[in-house]
Design a protein around this motif. Structure first.
Motif, PDB file in Angstrom:
ATOM      1  N   HIS A  87      -4.029  -5.560 -17.137  1.00 37.67           N
ATOM      2  CA  HIS A  87      -2.841  -4.757 -16.887  1.00 37.67           C
ATOM      3  C   HIS A  87      -3.325  -3.315 -16.834  1.00 37.67           C
ATOM      4  O   HIS A  87      -3.927  -2.829 -17.792  1.00 37.67           O
ATOM      5  N   ARG A  97       1.638   3.802 -10.897  1.00 39.59           N
ATOM      6  CA  ARG A  97       1.895   2.386 -10.658  1.00 39.59           C
ATOM      7  C   ARG A  97       1.277   1.559 -11.779  1.00 39.59           C
ATOM      8  O   ARG A  97       0.166   1.829 -12.225  1.00 39.59           O
ATOM      9  N   LEU A  99      -0.165  -2.108 -12.565  1.00 45.66           N
ATOM     10  CA  LEU A  99      -0.733  -3.190 -11.765  1.00 45.66           C
ATOM     11  C   LEU A  99      -1.189  -4.337 -12.649  1.00 45.66           C
ATOM     12  O   LEU A  99      -1.691  -4.114 -13.743  1.00 45.66           O
ATOM     13  N   ASP A 100      -1.031  -5.527 -12.132  1.00 47.84           N
ATOM     14  CA  ASP A 100      -1.628  -6.703 -12.741  1.00 47.84           C
ATOM     15  C   ASP A 100      -2.713  -7.190 -11.795  1.00 47.84           C
ATOM     16  O   ASP A 100      -2.477  -7.352 -10.595  1.00 47.84           O
ATOM     17  N   SER A 122      -2.204 -11.270  -8.112  1.00 51.12           N
ATOM     18  CA  SER A 122      -2.514  -9.864  -8.349  1.00 51.12           C
ATOM     19  C   SER A 122      -1.657  -8.945  -7.487  1.00 51.12           C
ATOM     20  O   SER A 122      -1.043  -9.374  -6.520  1.00 51.12           O
ATOM     21  N   ASP A 123      -1.700  -7.671  -7.846  1.00 50.76           N
ATOM     22  CA  ASP A 123      -1.060  -6.635  -7.042  1.00 50.76           C
ATOM     23  C   ASP A 123      -2.033  -6.052  -6.025  1.00 50.76           C
ATOM     24  O   ASP A 123      -1.784  -4.983  -5.480  1.00 50.76           O
ATOM     25  N   LYS A 125      -4.287  -6.954  -2.472  1.00 49.66           N
ATOM     26  CA  LYS A 125      -4.349  -7.885  -1.348  1.00 49.66           C
ATOM     27  C   LYS A 125      -5.693  -8.615  -1.310  1.00 49.66           C
ATOM     28  O   LYS A 125      -5.762  -9.798  -0.978  1.00 49.66           O
ATOM     29  N   PRO A 150      -5.392  -2.462  -1.709  1.00 47.18           N
ATOM     30  CA  PRO A 150      -4.109  -2.562  -2.414  1.00 47.18           C
ATOM     31  C   PRO A 150      -3.134  -3.477  -1.678  1.00 47.18           C
ATOM     32  O   PRO A 150      -3.102  -3.502  -0.452  1.00 47.18           O
ATOM     33  N   PHE A 152       0.047  -3.088  -1.982  1.00 45.59           N
ATOM     34  CA  PHE A 152       1.284  -2.321  -2.051  1.00 45.59           C
ATOM     35  C   PHE A 152       1.098  -1.057  -1.211  1.00 45.59           C
ATOM     36  O   PHE A 152      -0.019  -0.651  -0.889  1.00 45.59           O
TER      37      PHE A 152
END
Length: 191
Positions: A87, A97, A99-100, A122-123, A125, A150, A152
């Motif tokens: 985390h 942000r 993130l996990d 996961s956050d 890609k 990422p 996001f």
């Protein structure tokens, strides 16, 4: 910063001190489209077995990288894999942000550590990382290479120089903490 991948890639805040022998040209952060590529080579004043032990202390990754809030070992998908969730809280300017990240880690026969981000958990890609740990006695050369993308949206104003600068600072802070924690005098109980 791999566990190590998240350590170095996502944690965007860190204080840099000059303990580890890092040459600025040996810490590189580049961006290609949405993906970030990081590399670092550093010589640490610590024995290689201690460096490897600190890097694989998956429950205490926050000690290496201040952006990691918590980390935990998850059930393994295969006998030769350690699955770790971290985390992370990262900020660049006003853009913060949480993130996990879930990564599958493997240790090679020479003691190298590789990781692959499990995108569906996961956050991020996509991403991968590799640590090479070479040394003898009390000096260890650590080489780190990673790529991450990422999962996001990152505002265009934030994604260029500011992110690269923060990632670079984070790599340097991680190197310093890794050296400090790997010295035999710091082999006491974990946080």
């Amino acid at each position: 910063m791999t566990i190590l991948h998240r350590l170095l890639t996502i944690g965007l805040l860190g204080v840099v001190a000059a303990a580890a022998d890092v040459i600025p040209e040996q810490v590189v952060v580049d961006r290609d489209g949405r993906a970030y590529h990081l590399s670092m080579t550093v010589e640490l004043n610590a024995p290689p077995e201690r460096v490897r032990a600190v890097l694989t202390d998956f429950e205490h990754l926050h000690r290496i990288n201040p952006s990691i809030v918590a980390s935990e070992v998850l059930p393994s998908p295969a006998p030769d894999v350690t699955r770790v969730r971290t985390h992370v809280k990262s900020c660049v300017w006003f853009f913060c942000r949480k993130l996990d990240l879930v990564e599958d880690l493997r240790t090679g026969p020479e003691g190298d550590i590789s990781a692959r981000i499990v995108a569906e958990l996961s956050d991020m890609k996509a991403g991968s990382a590799h640590w090479t740990i070479d040394g003898a006695g009390d000096v260890t050369r650590v080489t780190y290479r990673s790529t991450m993308e990422p999962g996001f949206w990152v505002p265009p104003l934030v994604r260029s120089r500011a992110v690269k600068k923060s990632l670079r600072k984070n790599l340097l802070a991680t190197a310093e903490n890794l050296e400090r924690l790997s010295r035999p005098a710091d082999s006491g109980p974990a946080d």
